[in-house]
Motif scaffolding. Structure first.
Motif, PDB file in Angstrom:
ATOM      1  N   ASN A 379       0.834  -1.202   0.000  1.00  0.00           N
ATOM      2  CA  ASN A 379       0.000   0.000   0.000  1.00  0.00           C
ATOM      3  C   ASN A 379       0.870   1.253   0.000  1.00  0.00           C
ATOM      4  OD1 ASN A 379      -2.400  -1.589   0.212  1.00  0.00           O
ATOM      5  ND2 ASN A 379      -1.982  -1.841   2.398  1.00  0.00           N
ATOM      6  N   GLU A 380       0.284   2.363  -0.380  1.00  0.00           N
ATOM      7  CA  GLU A 380       1.020   3.630  -0.324  1.00  0.00           C
ATOM      8  C   GLU A 380       1.320   3.998   1.124  1.00  0.00           C
ATOM      9  OE1 GLU A 380      -1.062   6.644  -2.430  1.00  0.00           O
ATOM     10  OE2 GLU A 380      -0.776   5.703  -4.399  1.00  0.00           O
ATOM     11  N   ASN A 381       2.401   4.763   1.295  1.00  0.00           N
ATOM     12  CA  ASN A 381       2.846   5.195   2.631  1.00  0.00           C
ATOM     13  C   ASN A 381       3.187   4.000   3.522  1.00  0.00           C
ATOM     14  OD1 ASN A 381       2.414   8.030   2.084  1.00  0.00           O
ATOM     15  ND2 ASN A 381       0.207   7.626   2.329  1.00  0.00           N
ATOM     16  N   SER A 382       3.730   2.907   2.918  1.00  0.00           N
ATOM     17  CA  SER A 382       4.165   1.743   3.699  1.00  0.00           C
ATOM     18  C   SER A 382       5.687   1.654   3.625  1.00  0.00           C
ATOM     19  CB  SER A 382       3.515   0.465   3.168  1.00  0.00           C
ATOM     20  OG  SER A 382       3.868   0.249   1.813  1.00  0.00           O
ATOM     21  N   TRP A 383       6.242   0.542   4.036  1.00  0.00           N
ATOM     22  CA  TRP A 383       7.697   0.411   4.051  1.00  0.00           C
ATOM     23  C   TRP A 383       8.107  -0.988   3.612  1.00  0.00           C
ATOM     24  CZ3 TRP A 383       8.893  -3.618   7.153  1.00  0.00           C
ATOM     25  CH2 TRP A 383       7.987  -3.940   8.180  1.00  0.00           C
ATOM     26  N   ILE A 384       9.329  -1.075   3.110  1.00  0.00           N
ATOM     27  CA  ILE A 384       9.945  -2.360   2.738  1.00  0.00           C
ATOM     28  C   ILE A 384      11.361  -2.363   3.312  1.00  0.00           C
ATOM     29  CG2 ILE A 384      10.747  -3.827   0.845  1.00  0.00           C
ATOM     30  CD1 ILE A 384       8.534  -2.604  -0.875  1.00  0.00           C
ATOM     31  N   GLU A 385      11.706  -3.435   4.004  1.00  0.00           N
ATOM     32  CA  GLU A 385      13.014  -3.504   4.665  1.00  0.00           C
ATOM     33  C   GLU A 385      13.778  -4.729   4.163  1.00  0.00           C
ATOM     34  OE1 GLU A 385      14.840  -2.959   9.166  1.00  0.00           O
ATOM     35  OE2 GLU A 385      12.815  -3.775   8.907  1.00  0.00           O
ATOM     36  N   LEU A 386      15.050  -4.513   3.841  1.00  0.00           N
ATOM     37  CA  LEU A 386      15.948  -5.584   3.459  1.00  0.00           C
ATOM     38  C   LEU A 386      16.883  -5.844   4.634  1.00  0.00           C
ATOM     39  CD1 LEU A 386      14.947  -4.308   0.715  1.00  0.00           C
ATOM     40  CD2 LEU A 386      17.059  -5.189  -0.295  1.00  0.00           C
ATOM     41  N   VAL A 387      16.775  -7.024   5.252  1.00  0.00           N
ATOM     42  CA  VAL A 387      17.535  -7.358   6.463  1.00  0.00           C
ATOM     43  C   VAL A 387      18.571  -8.423   6.115  1.00  0.00           C
ATOM     44  CG1 VAL A 387      17.397  -8.136   8.863  1.00  0.00           C
ATOM     45  CG2 VAL A 387      15.482  -6.859   7.843  1.00  0.00           C
ATOM     46  N   VAL A 388      19.831  -8.128   6.448  1.00  0.00           N
ATOM     47  CA  VAL A 388      20.931  -9.053   6.195  1.00  0.00           C
ATOM     48  C   VAL A 388      21.489  -9.513   7.539  1.00  0.00           C
ATOM     49  CG1 VAL A 388      23.167  -9.387   5.078  1.00  0.00           C
ATOM     50  CG2 VAL A 388      21.483  -7.843   4.060  1.00  0.00           C
ATOM     51  N   SER A 389      21.602 -10.840   7.729  1.00  0.00           N
ATOM     52  CA  SER A 389      22.124 -11.368   8.993  1.00  0.00           C
ATOM     53  C   SER A 389      22.923 -12.638   8.729  1.00  0.00           C
ATOM     54  CB  SER A 389      20.988 -11.662   9.975  1.00  0.00           C
ATOM     55  OG  SER A 389      20.069 -12.600   9.414  1.00  0.00           O
ATOM     56  N   LEU A 390      23.927 -12.871   9.590  1.00  0.00           N
ATOM     57  CA  LEU A 390      24.744 -14.076   9.485  1.00  0.00           C
ATOM     58  C   LEU A 390      24.046 -15.248  10.148  1.00  0.00           C
ATOM     59  CD1 LEU A 390      28.333 -12.719  10.246  1.00  0.00           C
ATOM     60  CD2 LEU A 390      27.519 -13.648   8.076  1.00  0.00           C
ATOM     61  N   GLN A 391      24.244 -16.430   9.587  1.00  0.00           N
ATOM     62  CA  GLN A 391      23.666 -17.642  10.132  1.00  0.00           C
ATOM     63  C   GLN A 391      24.779 -18.654  10.417  1.00  0.00           C
ATOM     64  OE1 GLN A 391      20.099 -17.865  10.556  1.00  0.00           O
ATOM     65  NE2 GLN A 391      20.407 -15.679  10.149  1.00  0.00           N
ATOM     66  N   ASP A 392      24.390 -19.720  11.082  1.00  0.00           N
ATOM     67  CA  ASP A 392      25.358 -20.787  11.336  1.00  0.00           C
ATOM     68  C   ASP A 392      25.756 -21.464  10.024  1.00  0.00           C
ATOM     69  OD1 ASP A 392      25.162 -20.255  14.015  1.00  0.00           O
ATOM     70  OD2 ASP A 392      23.566 -21.733  14.351  1.00  0.00           O
ATOM     71  N   ASN A 393      26.824 -22.261  10.090  1.00  0.00           N
ATOM     72  CA  ASN A 393      27.325 -23.011   8.929  1.00  0.00           C
ATOM     73  C   ASN A 393      27.769 -22.090   7.799  1.00  0.00           C
ATOM     74  OD1 ASN A 393      26.691 -25.445  10.244  1.00  0.00           O
ATOM     75  ND2 ASN A 393      24.585 -25.355   9.474  1.00  0.00           N
ATOM     76  N   ASN A 394      28.249 -20.880   8.187  1.00  0.00           N
ATOM     77  CA  ASN A 394      28.814 -19.945   7.206  1.00  0.00           C
ATOM     78  C   ASN A 394      27.809 -19.615   6.101  1.00  0.00           C
ATOM     79  OD1 ASN A 394      31.005 -18.313   6.467  1.00  0.00           O
ATOM     80  ND2 ASN A 394      31.729 -19.812   4.969  1.00  0.00           N
ATOM     81  N   GLN A 395      26.624 -19.182   6.513  1.00  0.00           N
ATOM     82  CA  GLN A 395      25.583 -18.800   5.578  1.00  0.00           C
ATOM     83  C   GLN A 395      25.065 -17.410   5.923  1.00  0.00           C
ATOM     84  OE1 GLN A 395      22.983 -22.261   6.197  1.00  0.00           O
ATOM     85  NE2 GLN A 395      23.373 -22.857   4.081  1.00  0.00           N
ATOM     86  N   VAL A 396      24.499 -16.759   4.925  1.00  0.00           N
ATOM     87  CA  VAL A 396      23.917 -15.429   5.124  1.00  0.00           C
ATOM     88  C   VAL A 396      22.441 -15.483   4.755  1.00  0.00           C
ATOM     89  CG1 VAL A 396      24.552 -14.689   2.777  1.00  0.00           C
ATOM     90  CG2 VAL A 396      24.085 -12.971   4.536  1.00  0.00           C
TER      91      VAL A 396
END
Length: 499
Positions: A379-396
């Motif tokens: 919808n208009e006036n909303s937001w979108i977030e891109l979240v980057v985080s590290l995980q176990d076993n050398n994964q992102v």
């Protein structure tokens, strides 16, 4: 007569197994019962002959051997009912017989020599030379002061016993035949219970093969047949659904292609007629270029999907700076998001430079498609977030989180299916998420979608990382290859194609 097929094989196998089993049981039964009867007769005669041998010591004290009635008394004393008694000397010659038949020759059956040698209760079974009758003879030596003086020989006919044995055998064969017939009937019933469902399933599957996917296998079948029927019904249902999706796709793609083509045709005809000022001409050319780009995008999406389906997708492998890639994507869609007043945010929780190995352009295609969908269905006036985080076993883990309209639970499991569209009025081919899913898998990654209707959607993409040292080494190797005019060719483990 059962016709050829599984039914006949089942009946035949049951028949053979039961027939061989009954044959073995019948053979064992016949041998056991015959042995039992013969041993009973032998034990009875042998016990009596042993008594005769023991009693003979007393007999010789009562009767003198020169007495004319000596052998007559011996026959009377040692007689046994239903048995011929013979008194032989130690040479096998018949001295007396209860049948009053005097043999001209010595008795040479195996029991006599054994008795002469001192064997107690020696046995012989065979046929009488004169009558051909099957008999059993038991011979025992009669000793006087340790010397074999005479031999007492009992002979009994086995014909009556054999007759009874034959009756028992015929009776047991009759029972075996009845059992075999019963088992055959049972196996026919069992075969029919298996063959009828198979024939039903075969008939329905034949109709499915001719394109009649509306038919279904009816019947409450159990075990593997039930699973097979359920699988075929499910297959037909999925084919119907896939055909419907394909039809919807054709309808949708026809509309998607017609719209830009109509614009291009209309403006090209308009511009061809002339009489426009430069500003209007520029607008028309711009629209033609925009619609052409739209057509190219649709065609490329279909071509990409075709390559993925045929395992012909080639990836240009190298190191990819994930954070830079996401920032570039945000710049690409910034204007579109601004038009709808949607805020784009990048939240890097790793606080380090992250490198993945793969095709940068294809990864960009994946994230760009997902972010573009998030903008389209927010919808208009909303937001979108891109979240980057590290995980176990050398994964992102990269999460694209929006606060848009969301996806219903009914549609959530189908959104990654090819040609599927939640909203057919939203445009597109319905291939974007299917292509993204396969591209992520080609990079040894995993893509999941979580959504709640009216709340928003989260698309999670898990990718393997490479260490900084490996990334620097790949960059150095890549730079050298570029200087030599070669393509960077990083080869990670996994199902990845190379150009």
């Amino acid at each position: 007569m059962i016709k050829k097929g599984i039914g006949r094989q089942i009946v035949l196998h049951y028949f053979i197994v039961v027939f061989v089993t009954l044959l073995l049981v019948e053979g064992i039964f016949t041998v056991v019962i015959r042995t039992y009867y013969y041993d009973t007769i032998y034990n009875h005669i042998s016990n009596h002959s042993t008594w005769a041998s023991d009693y003979f010591q007393k007999f010789v004290r009562l009767y003198a051997e020169k007495d004319p009635n000596y052998f007559t008394e011996m026959l009377r004393t040692f007689e046994l009912s239903n048995t011929e008694l013979m008194i032989l000397n130690n040479k096998g010659e018949v001295k007396a017989s209860s049948t009053h038949f005097q043999a001209d020759k010595t008795i040479q059956t195996s029991d006599v020599p054994q008795a002469i040698a001192g064997v107690q209760g020696s046995k012989w079974i065979g046929r009488q030379p004169t009558t051909g009758e099957l008999v059993m003879s038991v011979s025992t030596p009669l000793q006087v002061r340790g010397e074999n003086r005479y031999i007492v020989r009992y002979v009994t006919s086995l014909e009556e016993v054999n007759s009874k044995l034959m009756s028992l055998t015929v009776f047991s064969v009759g029972i075996a035949g009845a059992v075999l017939a019963l088992v055959t009937l049972f196996s026919i019933g069992l075969a029919n219970s298996i063959v009828k469902p198979i024939n039903n399933i075969r008939a329905v599957s034949a109709q499915m093969a001719r394109g009649k996917f509306d038919v279904r296998i009816k019947g409450n079948y159990k075990y593997e047949l039930g699973e097979l029927a359920s699988t075929l019904n499910f297959m037909a249902q999925e084919i119907v659904r896939s055909n419907q999706i394909k039809d919807d796709f054709i309808s949708s793609i026809s509309h998607e292609l017609r719209t830009p083509l109509t614009g291009i045709k209309g403006w090209s005809e308009t511009l061809t007629s002339g009489g426009f000022d430069p500003a209007e001409t520029k607008i028309g050319v711009g629209i033609i270029a925009k619609e052409t780009e739209r057509l190219i995008g649709l065609v490329e999406e279909i071509l990409d999907f075709s390559k993925l389906q045929q395992n012909e997708m080639k990836l240009v492998i190298g190191r990819v700076n994930l954070k830079e890639l996401l920032q570039e994507i945000m710049l690409n869609v910034w204007a579109k998001a601004e038009q709808r007043q949607i805020q784009l945010q990048l939240d890097d929780k790793s606080n380090r430079t992250l490198f993945v190995i793969g095709d940068g352009n294809r990864l960009k295609q994946v994230f760009l498609n997902i972010v573009d969908n998030a903008i389209k269905f927010s919808n208009e006036n909303s937001w979108i977030e891109l979240v980057v985080s590290l995980q176990d076993n050398n994964q992102v883990l990269v999460e694209i989180v929006d606060s848009g309209i969301g996806i219903s639970e009914e549609h959530l499991n189908k959104v990654k299916d090819r040609f599927f569209q939640v909203n057919h009025q939203g445009g597109g081919t319905g291939l974007g998420l299917a292509i993204s899913q396969q591209l992520v898998e080609l990079h040894n990654g995993k893509m999941d979608i979580h959504s709640e209707l009216g709340v928003g959607t989260t698309v999670s993409i898990l990718l393997p990382l490479i260490e900084q040292s490996e990334a620097d080494e790949m960059k150095e190797d890549g730079d050298n290859n570029l200087l030599n005019g070669n393509q960077i060719d990083g080869r990670p483990e996994g199902n990845i194609g190379y150009e």
